[in-house]
Write an enzyme that holds these catalytic residues in place. Structure first.
Site, PDB file in Angstrom:
ATOM      1  N   ASP A  14      -1.385  12.227 -11.112  1.00  0.00           N
ATOM      2  CA  ASP A  14      -0.569  10.917 -11.673  1.00  0.00           C
ATOM      3  C   ASP A  14       1.061  10.969 -11.362  1.00  0.00           C
ATOM      4  O   ASP A  14       1.139  11.582 -12.728  1.00  0.00           O
ATOM      5  CB  ASP A  14      -1.403   9.337 -11.655  1.00  0.00           C
ATOM      6  CG  ASP A  14      -1.990   9.288 -12.319  1.00  0.00           C
ATOM      7  OD1 ASP A  14      -1.989  10.245 -13.696  1.00  0.00           O
ATOM      8  OD2 ASP A  14      -3.137   9.379 -13.066  1.00  0.00           O
ATOM      9  N   ASP A  56      -8.576  -0.712 -17.614  1.00  0.00           N
ATOM     10  CA  ASP A  56      -9.474  -1.581 -16.991  1.00  0.00           C
ATOM     11  C   ASP A  56     -10.521  -0.727 -15.855  1.00  0.00           C
ATOM     12  O   ASP A  56     -10.774  -1.255 -14.850  1.00  0.00           O
ATOM     13  CB  ASP A  56      -8.670  -2.091 -15.861  1.00  0.00           C
ATOM     14  CG  ASP A  56      -7.455  -0.862 -15.298  1.00  0.00           C
ATOM     15  OD1 ASP A  56      -7.951  -0.021 -15.226  1.00  0.00           O
ATOM     16  OD2 ASP A  56      -6.852  -1.069 -14.520  1.00  0.00           O
ATOM     17  N   HIS A 101      -9.895   2.514 -14.843  1.00  0.00           N
ATOM     18  CA  HIS A 101      -9.790   3.313 -13.141  1.00  0.00           C
ATOM     19  C   HIS A 101      -9.224   4.374 -13.078  1.00  0.00           C
ATOM     20  O   HIS A 101      -9.700   5.440 -15.040  1.00  0.00           O
ATOM     21  CB  HIS A 101      -7.820   2.648 -13.417  1.00  0.00           C
ATOM     22  CG  HIS A 101      -7.074   3.465 -14.476  1.00  0.00           C
ATOM     23  ND1 HIS A 101      -5.727   1.972 -14.731  1.00  0.00           N
ATOM     24  CD2 HIS A 101      -6.934   3.945 -15.294  1.00  0.00           C
ATOM     25  CE1 HIS A 101      -5.007   2.863 -15.478  1.00  0.00           C
ATOM     26  NE2 HIS A 101      -5.567   4.010 -15.806  1.00  0.00           N
ATOM     27  N   GLU A 133      -6.114   1.124  -9.880  1.00  0.00           N
ATOM     28  CA  GLU A 133      -6.741   0.019 -10.275  1.00  0.00           C
ATOM     29  C   GLU A 133      -7.440  -0.065  -9.597  1.00  0.00           C
ATOM     30  O   GLU A 133      -7.796  -0.554  -8.345  1.00  0.00           O
ATOM     31  CB  GLU A 133      -4.891  -1.054  -9.966  1.00  0.00           C
ATOM     32  CG  GLU A 133      -4.467  -0.150 -10.821  1.00  0.00           C
ATOM     33  CD  GLU A 133      -3.882  -0.154 -12.719  1.00  0.00           C
ATOM     34  OE1 GLU A 133      -5.438   0.033 -12.734  1.00  0.00           O
ATOM     35  OE2 GLU A 133      -3.173  -0.280 -13.143  1.00  0.00           O
TER      36      GLU A 133
HETATM   37  C1  GLP Z   1      -3.253   6.759 -18.042  1.00  0.00           C
HETATM   38  C2  GLP Z   1      -3.697   7.589 -16.568  1.00  0.00           C
HETATM   39  C3  GLP Z   1      -5.116   7.736 -16.409  1.00  0.00           C
HETATM   40  C4  GLP Z   1      -6.000   7.985 -17.671  1.00  0.00           C
HETATM   41  C5  GLP Z   1      -5.788   6.350 -18.897  1.00  0.00           C
HETATM   42  C6  GLP Z   1      -6.236   6.837 -20.301  1.00  0.00           C
HETATM   43  O1  GLP Z   1      -4.240   5.374 -17.199  1.00  0.00           O
HETATM   44  N1  GLP Z   1      -3.329   6.902 -15.155  1.00  0.00           N
HETATM   45  O2  GLP Z   1      -5.781   8.723 -15.767  1.00  0.00           O
HETATM   46  O3  GLP Z   1      -7.219   7.999 -17.783  1.00  0.00           O
HETATM   47  O4  GLP Z   1      -4.342   6.610 -18.917  1.00  0.00           O
HETATM   48  O5  GLP Z   1      -5.471   6.639 -20.789  1.00  0.00           O
HETATM   49  P1  GLP Z   1      -5.920   7.633 -22.691  1.00  0.00           P
HETATM   50  O6  GLP Z   1      -6.677   8.447 -23.144  1.00  0.00           O
HETATM   51  O7  GLP Z   1      -4.645   7.256 -23.486  1.00  0.00           O
HETATM   52  O8  GLP Z   1      -6.884   5.679 -22.806  1.00  0.00           O
END
Ligand code: GLP
Length: 266
Positions: free
Chosen positions: A67, A136, A138, A143
């Site tokens: 993304d 959440d 995802h 989402e």
């Molecule tokens: C973002 C990314 C996700 C990732 C998530 C987790 O939202 N789009 O792909 O899994 O962050 O983040 P963190 O590792 O900071 O908890």
């Protein structure tokens, strides 16, 4: 799904790095799907270390990120392009022309999304997709209520995601509220998936994703449909899993894991 629970965050990262390194050594042209977020930082630094030690070559590897935010230029310190350059690409010998993220600055976002899917297909599909999980539930930025067959598309972020990621984006006011993300359907087409989850804040949502019903409310649960999905977690993230003993038994006893079992020793 295979769930591997390791005693510490560092051990979980080490196993993920070893598994990715193994794939890349076996297939130098590997098409690697990449993720961002705090969880992945240490993993990428470990891959950088393996490269520096001369045991891992990225020169032929191609990558596709899950993304990218809409409206942030690649040079922005908050863009995922910037994150990837800093945490991985500039630390290894990858050809930047072989690294791809969705184009969040495209004038025509729909066309950019179709183009992204076409590029993945042209490369023969993703061999190994790395994934984290959002607060959440995802994967990517899929989402809650994302269709389980969704493809790469623009997506509005939930308040929970905005809150989770704002510290990495200079605060909520400046954080983009939309992103382009691979769809759940796109992710499920990867030949192998590897989800890395660490920390107690993820324990509940991880248990929902792994052991709960498959639901678009927790898009990581769609990985239960994937025939080759490994989930590597530290003890804190794995704390709420009902099947812990069974998963641990498999890791300790199945021959495919023998070479990694020393990671269990503290
Ligand atoms: C973002 C990314 C996700 C990732 C998530 C987790 O939202 N789009 O792909 O899994 O962050 O983040 P963190 O590792 O900071 O908890």
């Amino acid at each position: 799904m295979e769930v591997i629970i390791l005693p510490s965050r560092e051990k979980a990262n080490l196993l993920a790095a070893k598994l990715i390194a193994k794939e890349l050594r076996e297939k130098p042209h590997l098409v690697l799907g990449l993720a961002t977020g705090r969880t992945m930082e240490r993993l990428y630094h470990l891959l950088g270390d393996l490269h520096r030690e001369g045991t891992l070559d990225f020169s032929l590897c191609r990558t596709f990120n899950l993304d990218e935010y809409i409206g942030l230029p690649p040079a922005s310190p908050y863009s995922y392009r910037h994150y990837m350059n800093e945490h991985l690409f500039h630390r290894v010998n990858i050809d930047l022309r072989n690294t791809h993220l969705p184009d969040g600055m495209a004038a025509d976002l729909q066309t950019a999304c179709r183009h992204y899917e076409a590029m993945i297909a042209e490369c023969g599909g993703i061999d190994l997709q790395l994934l984290g999980i959002g607060a959440d539930g995802h994967i990517g930025f899929n989402e809650p209520l994302s269709a389980l067959r969704s493809r790469t598309r623009p997506k509005a972020l939930t308040p929970a995601t905005i809150q989770q990621n704002a510290p990495l984006c200079g605060g909520e006011a400046d954080m983009p509220k939309r992103a382009i993300t691979m769809g759940v359907g796109t992710i499920l087409e990867a030949k192998h998936c590897l989800m890395l989850v660490t920390g107690s804040s993820k324990a509940k949502v991880l248990a929902q994703a792994v052991e709960g019903p498959i639901t678009s409310m927790v898009t990581a649960s769609a990985l239960q449909l994937h025939p080759h999905c490994r989930v590597i977690v530290d003890a804190k993230a794995g704390a709420e899993l009902q099947g812990k003993e069974y998963y641990n038994w498999i890791f300790r006893n199945e021959p495919e894991w023998a070479e990694y079992q020393p990671l269990l020793e503290e």
